[in-house]
Design a protein around this motif. Structure first.
Motif, short mmCIF file in Angstrom:
data_model
loop_
_atom_site.label_atom_id
_atom_site.label_comp_id
_atom_site.label_asym_id
_atom_site.label_seq_id
_atom_site.Cartn_x
_atom_site.Cartn_y
_atom_site.Cartn_z
N ILE A 179 12.69 0.16 4.20
CA ILE A 179 13.55 -0.92 3.72
C ILE A 179 14.85 -0.85 4.50
O ILE A 179 15.48 0.21 4.55
N ILE B 163 13.19 -6.00 -2.61
CA ILE B 163 12.30 -5.68 -1.50
C ILE B 163 11.21 -4.71 -1.95
O ILE B 163 10.04 -4.84 -1.56
N THR C 126 7.28 -5.72 -1.84
CA THR C 126 6.36 -4.90 -1.04
C THR C 126 5.20 -4.40 -1.89
O THR C 126 4.04 -4.39 -1.44
N VAL D 54 16.70 -9.48 2.36
CA VAL D 54 15.29 -9.71 2.01
C VAL D 54 14.55 -10.39 3.15
O VAL D 54 13.37 -10.12 3.40
N ASN E 146 11.58 -6.17 7.22
CA ASN E 146 11.17 -5.92 5.84
C ASN E 146 9.94 -6.76 5.49
O ASN E 146 9.87 -7.95 5.81
N SER F 5 9.23 -8.00 2.81
CA SER F 5 9.61 -9.10 1.93
C SER F 5 9.87 -10.40 2.69
O SER F 5 9.80 -11.49 2.10
N SER F 6 10.15 -10.31 3.99
CA SER F 6 10.40 -11.53 4.77
C SER F 6 9.16 -12.40 4.85
O SER F 6 9.26 -13.60 5.15
#
Length: 371
Positions: free
Chosen positions: A139, A192, A196, A232, A237, A239-240
């Motif tokens: 992260i 995040i 994930t 984010v 990451n 999360s993107s």
């Protein structure tokens, strides 16, 4: 981002190389880092050169120049001492060049520490079907290095977030297929983590066509929300790539506005179908207690919401006691035991502002509701 390390780095006789990488990535002061003395000069030098100095993630999202300057000064001093004991020991010029370029730059060593990228490493739990100890997730966040910036504490990640993250990782089944609402999302760390976990669980399903549940990140501060969104959406990451993350302003004070059925918090929750509510370090001022309790009660009044899980740092015992007293008037509360240490999932600076403070995890449900 997923990263895989060799067995020797991850769990050989010790994990000093990986610990050093984690410490550098999280800006732990060199004074509190342990140089990996159980490896040869060649092993340490190669790791520092290729994993730390030239690692693609850390090249693109590096620690601040001020931190790098202190780290490489410390690392070079140790390497030079090792160098004397080995015939083939020679420090690559690229390490010296990095240090010299930092020395010649206009870095103010006396002012407030600048914002910096921070990278944290963690391993998914077995509840997600992962047993490979060499595989880590990362992260990366752009964070403030000061306690308060622009009138808010939300631009850095605090210890309670790491404690709650460790709890969520170890109990991933509670959130992996649920819509999760975070109250006080800060720099985006927990968001995040949740995204994930959801993505990795979805990857393990036989059918990957199911849509991912939502991650609803909220804060009252517009600047904090903007930083959260930026973090984010960093391409490094996972999360993107999550298609169902939203960022919303939510003021808990509105939960106290009558009539309850028409206030903006109720309106937000009625559209959200939240499964689990989370929050970290969100009780730090007695003034926040009534609106927060009202917000939790409203969230749990919706049939879809199974529970609220919060991690709270005990900075002021009276403030925490006030929150607990008010919360149990309307909600069923359970303190959740945890065995978090700074090395459970994350390597942290144990000398930081939260050092030595206790963190408690509480789970809330409605009275007479199913757990």
């Amino acid at each position: 981002m997923s990263m895989t390390f060799t067995n020797d780095v991850c769990y050989g006789n010790n994990n000093e190389l990986l610990t050093l990488l984690k410490g550098y990535s999280a800006l732990i002061p060199p004074l509190h880092l342990k140089f990996p003395v159980h490896y040869s000069f060649i092993e340490v030098h190669t790791f520092l050169l290729h994993q730390v100095l030239l690692g693609p993630l850390l090249e693109q999202y590096p620690p601040s120049g001020r931190y790098q300057q202190s780290f490489w000064k410390w690392a070079i001093e140790h390497l030079e001492r090792m160098n004397k004991d080995e015939e083939d020991g020679e420090i690559d010029t690229r390490i010296y060049d990095r240090y010299l370029s930092l020395m010649s730059s206009s870095i103010d060593p006396t002012g407030p520490p600048p914002d910096s990228y921070m990278t944290y490493y963690w391993r998914p739990s077995s509840s997600l079907g992962f047993t490979d100890r060499s595989s880590h997730e990362t992260i990366t966040l752009l964070e403030s290095r000061t306690t308060i910036e622009s009138g808010t504490t939300g631009l850095r990640t605090w210890c309670a977030s790491f404690v709650l993250a460790s709890h969520l990782i170890a109990n991933a089944e509670t959130i992996r297929d649920k819509t999760v609402l975070e109250l006080g999302c800060g720099s985006g760390f927990l968001g995040i983590i949740v995204a994930t976990i959801q993505q990795k669980f979805n990857e393990r399903r036989e059918s990957q066509c199911q849509p991912l549940p939502a991650v609803l990140l909220t804060d009252v501060n517009v600047g904090v929300l903007s930083r959260c969104r930026d973090n984010v959406q960093l391409r490094c990451n996972r999360s993107s790539n999550h298609p169902n993350i939203t960022f919303s302003t939510l003021d808990w004070l509105d939960a106290l506005s009558p009539p309850c059925s028409e206030n903006t918090v109720t309106a937000f929750l009625s559209k959200a179908s939240v499964g689990v509510v989370i929050g970290a370090d969100i009780v730090f001022d007695p003034i926040l207690v009534p609106p927060l309790v009202a917000t939790l009660r409203l969230a749990l009044s919706f049939e879809s919401t199974r529970m609220v899980v919060v991690a709270l740092t005990v900075r002021n015992e009276q403030t925490l006691a006030h929150f607990v007293t008010e919360a149990v008037k309307e909600l069923c509360m359970e303190e959740v035991p945890h065995a978090f240490t700074s090395t459970t999932y994350f390597d942290l600076d144990t000398t930081g502002v939260d050092a030595g403070l206790d963190v408690k995890i509480f789970k809330f449900t409605l009275y007479n509701s199913a757990p």
